[in-house]
Design a protein around this motif. Sequence first.
Motif, mmCIF file in Angstrom:
data_model
loop_
_atom_site.group_PDB
_atom_site.id
_atom_site.type_symbol
_atom_site.label_atom_id
_atom_site.label_comp_id
_atom_site.label_asym_id
_atom_site.label_seq_id
_atom_site.Cartn_x
_atom_site.Cartn_y
_atom_site.Cartn_z
ATOM 1 N N PHE A 33 0.806 -1.138 -0.198
ATOM 2 C CA PHE A 33 0.442 -0.083 -0.281
ATOM 3 C C PHE A 33 0.522 1.336 -0.073
ATOM 4 O O PHE A 33 0.256 2.421 -0.208
ATOM 5 N N VAL A 36 0.478 2.056 -3.737
ATOM 6 C CA VAL A 36 -0.951 2.057 -4.599
ATOM 7 C C VAL A 36 -0.966 3.821 -4.423
ATOM 8 O O VAL A 36 -0.436 4.443 -3.399
ATOM 9 N N ASP A 40 -5.565 5.745 -6.198
ATOM 10 C CA ASP A 40 -5.870 4.342 -5.721
ATOM 11 C C ASP A 40 -6.880 4.214 -4.200
ATOM 12 O O ASP A 40 -7.070 3.297 -3.981
ATOM 13 N N LEU A 41 -5.861 4.614 -3.317
ATOM 14 C CA LEU A 41 -6.270 4.691 -1.795
ATOM 15 C C LEU A 41 -7.328 5.483 -1.292
ATOM 16 O O LEU A 41 -8.313 5.344 -1.115
ATOM 17 N N ARG A 44 -10.309 3.320 -2.749
ATOM 18 C CA ARG A 44 -10.472 2.021 -2.031
ATOM 19 C C ARG A 44 -11.219 2.279 -0.348
ATOM 20 O O ARG A 44 -12.006 1.532 -0.592
ATOM 21 N N ALA A 82 -0.624 -6.831 -5.281
ATOM 22 C CA ALA A 82 -2.809 -6.477 -5.640
ATOM 23 C C ALA A 82 -2.988 -7.049 -4.633
ATOM 24 O O ALA A 82 -2.588 -8.067 -3.496
ATOM 25 N N SER A 100 -6.919 -3.401 -5.035
ATOM 26 C CA SER A 100 -5.839 -2.501 -5.079
ATOM 27 C C SER A 100 -5.404 -2.912 -5.514
ATOM 28 O O SER A 100 -4.447 -4.010 -5.572
ATOM 29 N N HIS A 102 -1.182 -2.717 -7.027
ATOM 30 C CA HIS A 102 0.763 -1.243 -6.663
ATOM 31 C C HIS A 102 0.498 -0.508 -8.311
ATOM 32 O O HIS A 102 0.350 -0.997 -9.418
ATOM 33 N N ARG A 106 -0.161 -0.964 -12.906
ATOM 34 C CA ARG A 106 -2.084 -0.945 -12.893
ATOM 35 C C ARG A 106 -1.401 -0.868 -14.814
ATOM 36 O O ARG A 106 -0.310 -1.357 -15.431
ATOM 37 N N GLU A 134 -18.144 1.629 -5.405
ATOM 38 C CA GLU A 134 -16.631 3.032 -6.298
ATOM 39 C C GLU A 134 -17.589 4.377 -6.278
ATOM 40 O O GLU A 134 -18.884 4.868 -6.252
ATOM 41 N N ASN A 138 -14.130 7.024 -10.479
ATOM 42 C CA ASN A 138 -13.786 6.693 -10.243
ATOM 43 C C ASN A 138 -13.341 5.324 -11.561
ATOM 44 O O ASN A 138 -13.954 4.142 -11.422
#
Length: 174
Positions: A33, A36, A40-41, A44, A82, A100, A102, A106, A134, A138
């Motif tokens: 994480f 990430v 994305d954090l 998520r 991930a 999630s 990395h 991606r 979501e 996103n």
Amino acid sequence: MNSNPTHLVTRSGLKLSVRPAGAKDEPILQELFHHVSEDDLCFRFLSGLNEIGPQQLRTLLPSTDGNAASFIVFAEDGPPVASGVLVWDKAHGRGEVAISVHADYRNHGIGWTLLSFIANEAETRGLKSIESIESRANVAAIELERDMGFSVTAYPGDPTLTLVSKPLGKPRAE
């Protein structure tokens, strides 16, 4: 749940190893994480996080009440790339998925491959559907889920969110 790794290959040809996360995997998940992206954090955890803290990390580890499974995905060359979590409500036959990836990994098909893997896990557990909440922002995740046959609807009570869901199992002939 089988603790042996499952070997998968993404549509781009990336070889992956997926295994259940265990209580001793906290350092691995924390390291993942750190890689990430901030966006994305936020997506998520549906918050303004800049980094993952102990409370969020605990949600990525196996639950003691037996209604969740957590997975770590490793690239063939070893690094964790991930994380995926499935939390289910057997009484209602549905599961919620969160994934999630990395930042450096991606756009290699990891999200698609992991979501497919988790959908199979959910079906194995007898769930009838899976869903994910979501952020409307996103777009990449929502499009991936649409491509995988998920339907997208407004999330009740929050116009900034959507609910994506997909029935599991094969339709029965009538």
